[in-house]
Design a protein around this motif. Structure first.
Motif, PDB file in Angstrom:
ATOM      1  N   HIS A  37      75.323 100.583 114.090  1.00 10.20           N
ATOM      2  CA  HIS A  37      76.219 101.185 113.163  1.00 10.20           C
ATOM      3  C   HIS A  37      75.647 102.612 112.605  1.00 10.20           C
ATOM      4  O   HIS A  37      74.373 102.393 112.422  1.00 10.20           O
ATOM      5  N   PRO A  38      76.353 103.699 112.624  1.00 12.63           N
ATOM      6  CA  PRO A  38      75.894 105.077 112.021  1.00 12.63           C
ATOM      7  C   PRO A  38      75.204 104.960 110.868  1.00 12.63           C
ATOM      8  O   PRO A  38      74.217 105.669 110.684  1.00 12.63           O
ATOM      9  N   THR A  39      75.683 103.987 109.871  1.00 12.18           N
ATOM     10  CA  THR A  39      75.018 103.895 108.709  1.00 12.18           C
ATOM     11  C   THR A  39      73.682 103.242 108.592  1.00 12.18           C
ATOM     12  O   THR A  39      72.608 103.710 108.071  1.00 12.18           O
ATOM     13  N   ALA A  40      73.559 102.252 109.865  1.00 14.76           N
ATOM     14  CA  ALA A  40      72.313 101.651 110.132  1.00 14.76           C
ATOM     15  C   ALA A  40      71.297 102.769 110.736  1.00 14.76           C
ATOM     16  O   ALA A  40      69.915 102.765 110.299  1.00 14.76           O
ATOM     17  N   LEU A  41      71.847 103.594 111.610  1.00 17.17           N
ATOM     18  CA  LEU A  41      71.028 104.827 112.063  1.00 17.17           C
ATOM     19  C   LEU A  41      70.470 105.544 111.046  1.00 17.17           C
ATOM     20  O   LEU A  41      69.327 105.976 111.012  1.00 17.17           O
ATOM     21  N   GLN A  42      71.395 105.939 109.790  1.00 20.11           N
ATOM     22  CA  GLN A  42      70.941 106.642 108.730  1.00 20.11           C
ATOM     23  C   GLN A  42      69.479 106.058 108.051  1.00 20.11           C
ATOM     24  O   GLN A  42      68.755 107.006 107.435  1.00 20.11           O
ATOM     25  N   LEU A  43      69.402 105.026 108.117  1.00 23.77           N
ATOM     26  CA  LEU A  43      68.240 104.182 107.423  1.00 23.77           C
ATOM     27  C   LEU A  43      66.828 104.775 108.073  1.00 23.77           C
ATOM     28  O   LEU A  43      65.832 104.853 107.346  1.00 23.77           O
ATOM     29  N   LEU A  44      67.067 105.200 109.564  1.00 25.43           N
ATOM     30  CA  LEU A  44      65.887 105.706 110.023  1.00 25.43           C
ATOM     31  C   LEU A  44      65.627 107.135 109.380  1.00 25.43           C
ATOM     32  O   LEU A  44      64.462 107.562 109.763  1.00 25.43           O
ATOM     33  N   ALA A  45      66.554 107.916 108.884  1.00 24.95           N
ATOM     34  CA  ALA A  45      66.363 109.139 108.272  1.00 24.95           C
ATOM     35  C   ALA A  45      66.177 109.224 106.979  1.00 24.95           C
ATOM     36  O   ALA A  45      65.799 110.154 106.312  1.00 24.95           O
ATOM     37  N   GLU A  46      66.340 108.338 106.057  1.00 23.77           N
ATOM     38  CA  GLU A  46      66.162 107.962 104.966  1.00 23.77           C
ATOM     39  C   GLU A  46      64.944 108.564 104.408  1.00 23.77           C
ATOM     40  O   GLU A  46      63.773 108.119 104.975  1.00 23.77           O
ATOM     41  N   VAL A  47      64.702 109.283 103.411  1.00 21.50           N
ATOM     42  CA  VAL A  47      63.527 109.992 102.934  1.00 21.50           C
ATOM     43  C   VAL A  47      63.029 109.180 101.679  1.00 21.50           C
ATOM     44  O   VAL A  47      64.071 108.831 100.779  1.00 21.50           O
ATOM     45  N   LYS A  48      61.993 108.534 101.833  1.00 23.49           N
ATOM     46  CA  LYS A  48      60.991 107.811 100.809  1.00 23.49           C
ATOM     47  C   LYS A  48      60.524 108.542  99.836  1.00 23.49           C
ATOM     48  O   LYS A  48      60.388 108.101  98.922  1.00 23.49           O
ATOM     49  N   SER A  49      60.076 109.687 100.203  1.00 22.52           N
ATOM     50  CA  SER A  49      59.498 110.569  99.149  1.00 22.52           C
ATOM     51  C   SER A  49      59.756 111.974  99.802  1.00 22.52           C
ATOM     52  O   SER A  49      60.215 112.072 101.026  1.00 22.52           O
ATOM     53  N   PRO A  50      59.359 113.191  99.210  1.00 21.36           N
ATOM     54  CA  PRO A  50      59.683 114.457  99.877  1.00 21.36           C
ATOM     55  C   PRO A  50      58.790 114.709 101.105  1.00 21.36           C
ATOM     56  O   PRO A  50      59.168 115.411 101.793  1.00 21.36           O
ATOM     57  N   THR A  51      57.889 113.717 101.376  1.00 16.45           N
ATOM     58  CA  THR A  51      57.281 113.954 102.716  1.00 16.45           C
ATOM     59  C   THR A  51      57.299 112.830 103.792  1.00 16.45           C
ATOM     60  O   THR A  51      56.668 112.875 104.980  1.00 16.45           O
ATOM     61  N   ARG A  52      57.981 111.722 103.438  1.00 15.03           N
ATOM     62  CA  ARG A  52      57.901 110.675 103.985  1.00 15.03           C
ATOM     63  C   ARG A  52      59.461 109.907 104.505  1.00 15.03           C
ATOM     64  O   ARG A  52      60.196 109.916 103.350  1.00 15.03           O
TER      65      ARG A  52
END
Length: 134
Positions: free
Chosen positions: A5-20
């Motif tokens: 699902h596109p929402t699940a794909l967005q998890l791959l782009a989620e920013v954990k910190s400003p650089t990760r």
């Protein structure tokens, strides 16, 4: 095609910190379609799936671009699964979008290991309707 699902794909782009980003060690993303599908999914795949796939690929390409920009790119995109020969528009779209990802340097490598067949349930059902005038 059994795709995330596109929402699940967005998890791959989620920013954990400003650089990760999430899952920074993820190097290979495997995408595919397999049968059998539920009867609803089969019908959906044969009746206009390319439009939905285009939307899904737009999200995926955004995710890949974001990861590359954050210096945590996906290195390899693998296309796999069992595909019906009659899904011409969808097959072309997956091929073209995969190649575009590589051209735009969103991924380094594309591996296309899809297996194509011509005897899916929906194709047999459509052929029977034509044969018997249903």
């Amino acid at each position: 095609h059994g795709a995330a699902h596109p929402t699940a794909l967005q998890l791959l782009a989620e920013v954990k910190s400003p650089t990760r980003v999430s899952f920074p060690a993820l190097n290979t993303l495997i995408l595919g379609a397999n049968t059998p599908y539920s009867s609803y999914q089969r019908r959906e795949i044969h009746d206009g799936e390319a439009g939905k796939a285009a939307d899904w690929w737009d999200v995926l390409m955004h995710v890949l671009a974001n990861r590359r920009q954050m210096s945590d790119p996906i290195q390899r995109l693998v296309l796999e699964g069992r595909w019906c020969f009659h899904l011409d528009a969808c097959k072309r779209l997956w091929t073209e979008r995969g190649e575009e990802c590589q051209r735009r340097s969103l991924v380094i490598e594309i591996v296309d290991s899809r297996v194509f067949f011509d005897d899916c349930f929906i194709c047999r059902q459509k052929a029977a309707r034509v044969r018997y005038g249903v």
